[in-house]
Design an enzyme around this catalytic site. Structure first.
Site, mmCIF file in Angstrom:
data_model
loop_
_atom_site.group_PDB
_atom_site.id
_atom_site.type_symbol
_atom_site.label_atom_id
_atom_site.label_comp_id
_atom_site.label_asym_id
_atom_site.label_seq_id
_atom_site.Cartn_x
_atom_site.Cartn_y
_atom_site.Cartn_z
ATOM 1 N N HIS A 152 10.634 -17.755 13.758
ATOM 2 C CA HIS A 152 10.415 -16.686 12.782
ATOM 3 C C HIS A 152 9.949 -17.204 11.421
ATOM 4 O O HIS A 152 9.073 -16.639 10.800
ATOM 5 C CB HIS A 152 11.724 -15.897 12.606
ATOM 6 C CG HIS A 152 11.532 -14.505 12.118
ATOM 7 N ND1 HIS A 152 12.371 -13.477 12.475
ATOM 8 C CD2 HIS A 152 10.605 -13.947 11.291
ATOM 9 C CE1 HIS A 152 11.962 -12.357 11.887
ATOM 10 N NE2 HIS A 152 10.902 -12.620 11.160
ATOM 11 N N TYR A 210 16.472 -8.611 13.526
ATOM 12 C CA TYR A 210 16.449 -7.167 13.334
ATOM 13 C C TYR A 210 17.651 -6.493 14.010
ATOM 14 O O TYR A 210 17.901 -5.311 13.781
ATOM 15 C CB TYR A 210 15.154 -6.542 13.871
ATOM 16 C CG TYR A 210 13.870 -7.169 13.374
ATOM 17 C CD1 TYR A 210 13.777 -7.729 12.111
ATOM 18 C CD2 TYR A 210 12.729 -7.184 14.180
ATOM 19 C CE1 TYR A 210 12.586 -8.296 11.668
ATOM 20 C CE2 TYR A 210 11.551 -7.745 13.739
ATOM 21 C CZ TYR A 210 11.481 -8.314 12.487
ATOM 22 O OH TYR A 210 10.311 -8.864 12.069
ATOM 23 N N LYS A 256 11.739 -13.214 18.078
ATOM 24 C CA LYS A 256 11.634 -14.381 17.188
ATOM 25 C C LYS A 256 12.999 -15.026 16.973
ATOM 26 O O LYS A 256 14.001 -14.336 16.820
ATOM 27 C CB LYS A 256 11.044 -13.962 15.831
ATOM 28 C CG LYS A 256 9.827 -13.059 15.942
ATOM 29 C CD LYS A 256 9.184 -12.758 14.609
ATOM 30 C CE LYS A 256 8.156 -11.644 14.730
ATOM 31 N NZ LYS A 256 8.744 -10.289 14.674
ATOM 32 N N ASP A 313 6.775 -5.598 18.976
ATOM 33 C CA ASP A 313 7.111 -6.805 18.215
ATOM 34 C C ASP A 313 8.514 -6.683 17.628
ATOM 35 O O ASP A 313 8.776 -5.840 16.785
ATOM 36 C CB ASP A 313 6.097 -6.994 17.084
ATOM 37 C CG ASP A 313 6.341 -8.285 16.332
ATOM 38 O OD1 ASP A 313 5.946 -9.346 16.863
ATOM 39 O OD2 ASP A 313 6.941 -8.253 15.246
#
Ligand code: A2P
Length: 289
Positions: free
Chosen positions: A99, A49, A74, A44
């Site tokens: 997200h 990120y 996302k 995931d």
């Protein structure tokens, strides 16, 4: 059980920053390799990120076939504009999520009221990505029942969200959302399943969790993760520690009485959410209300 390898501290999400406190270079890639080697097949990730390349490279270097691994990513808040949705670095994703239900403007400023009130133009682009084979499944994250219902009942929707990924743990067990999602055929994914920011130690030390662990001769983390699986969710525990990555994949079926005991304890107190960026984003409302 999937590996949420990603480090992105609650505070940095709150501030909307993209670059501090996530796992160091190399650390994420190593976690992915460890996870694949011990049997995880679901990773995931998210655009925000900033490590999709490292994750992708780790999967490639591990030698597992792309089709044997499930990759989720996302869409970040500043890419909700239909012109920005379709930007992908991989040939395809297994799952692509919106997200947050909050659209920022293209320059990153908060917030775009129109696309937040009606996310359908964003969603329609996600649907197009499915048609083009860029993503296999689409869903959302951090949506409450009200926002999900609104999207689901849009007259032009052709693909309903398959997934809603939300914070779910002992202190925020959300039984209402779980039941509603089941009724509407939406699978729930649990992030921060062990307790989230600052709550992991507290969760793993709960007497009820420790008792069940002792009775079944498993670890407290395994009790919690097994409970999530038994509630019918996809569980996303986060770890960069090899022994814990391995530990977290060992799920058992809790005997009904023990499951019920833990469920009752979890839903028997005032819910407490660990992650709510509404204030730090300067939203004039609570995004979960
Ligand atoms: P680490 O990455 O250093 O192993 P959550 O998924 O609920 O947000 O929790 C993530 C946090 O829990 C991380 O800090 C992670 O630490 C820690 N953690 C993950 N698995 C375990 C485990 N099996 N036992 C104890 N702590 C764990």
């Amino acid at each position: 059980v999937a590996l949420a390898i990603i480090y992105f501290t609650t505070n940095s999400v709150r501030r909307g920053l993209h670059h501090d406190h996530h796992a160091g270079r190399g650390e994420v890639g190593q976690a992915v390799k460890t996870a694949l080697d011990v049997g995880y097949r679901h990773i995931d990730d998210a655009r925000v990120y900033r490590n999709e390349e490292e994750v992708g490279a780790a999967v490639f270097e591990s030698g597992y076939k792309r089709e044997d691994v499930w990759l989720t990513s996302k869409l970040w808040n500043d890419h909700h504009d239909p012109r920005d949705v379709e930007t992908l670095n991989t040939t395809y994703l297994d799952l692509f999520l919106i997200h947050w239900p909050i659209a920022f403007n293209r320059d990153g400023s908060v917030y775009n009221k129109e696309l937040t009130d009606d996310p359908f133009p964003t969603w329609q682009k996600m649907e197009e990505m499915v048609a083009k084979g860029k993503v296999r499944n689409i869903g959302v994250s951090n949506f409450n029942i009200w926002r999900l219902s609104k999207l689901l009942s849009h007259p032009n929707i052709t693909i309903p969200p398959a997934i809603n990924q939300v914070e779910l743990n002992f202190y925020n067990p959300q039984p209402g959302l779980l039941a509603w999602a089941k009724e509407h055929n939406i699978l729930i994914e649990a992030y921060s399943p062990l307790g989230g920011d600052g709550q992991v130690g507290r969760t793993l030390n709960l007497p009820v969790v420790k008792e069940i662990a002792a009775e079944l001769d498993i670890t407290p983390a395994q009790v919690i993760i097994s409970w999530h699986v038994q509630r019918g969710t996809v569980v996303l525990p986060k770890s960069v520690t090899p022994a814990r990555i391995e530990e977290n994949l060992q799920v058992t079926r809790l005997p009904d009485a023990l499951f019920e005991k833990l469920e009752a304890a979890a839903v028997g107190h005032k819910p407490q959410r660990t992650l709510n960026p509404s204030e730090s984003w300067g939203l004039p409302f609570d995004l979960f209300e």
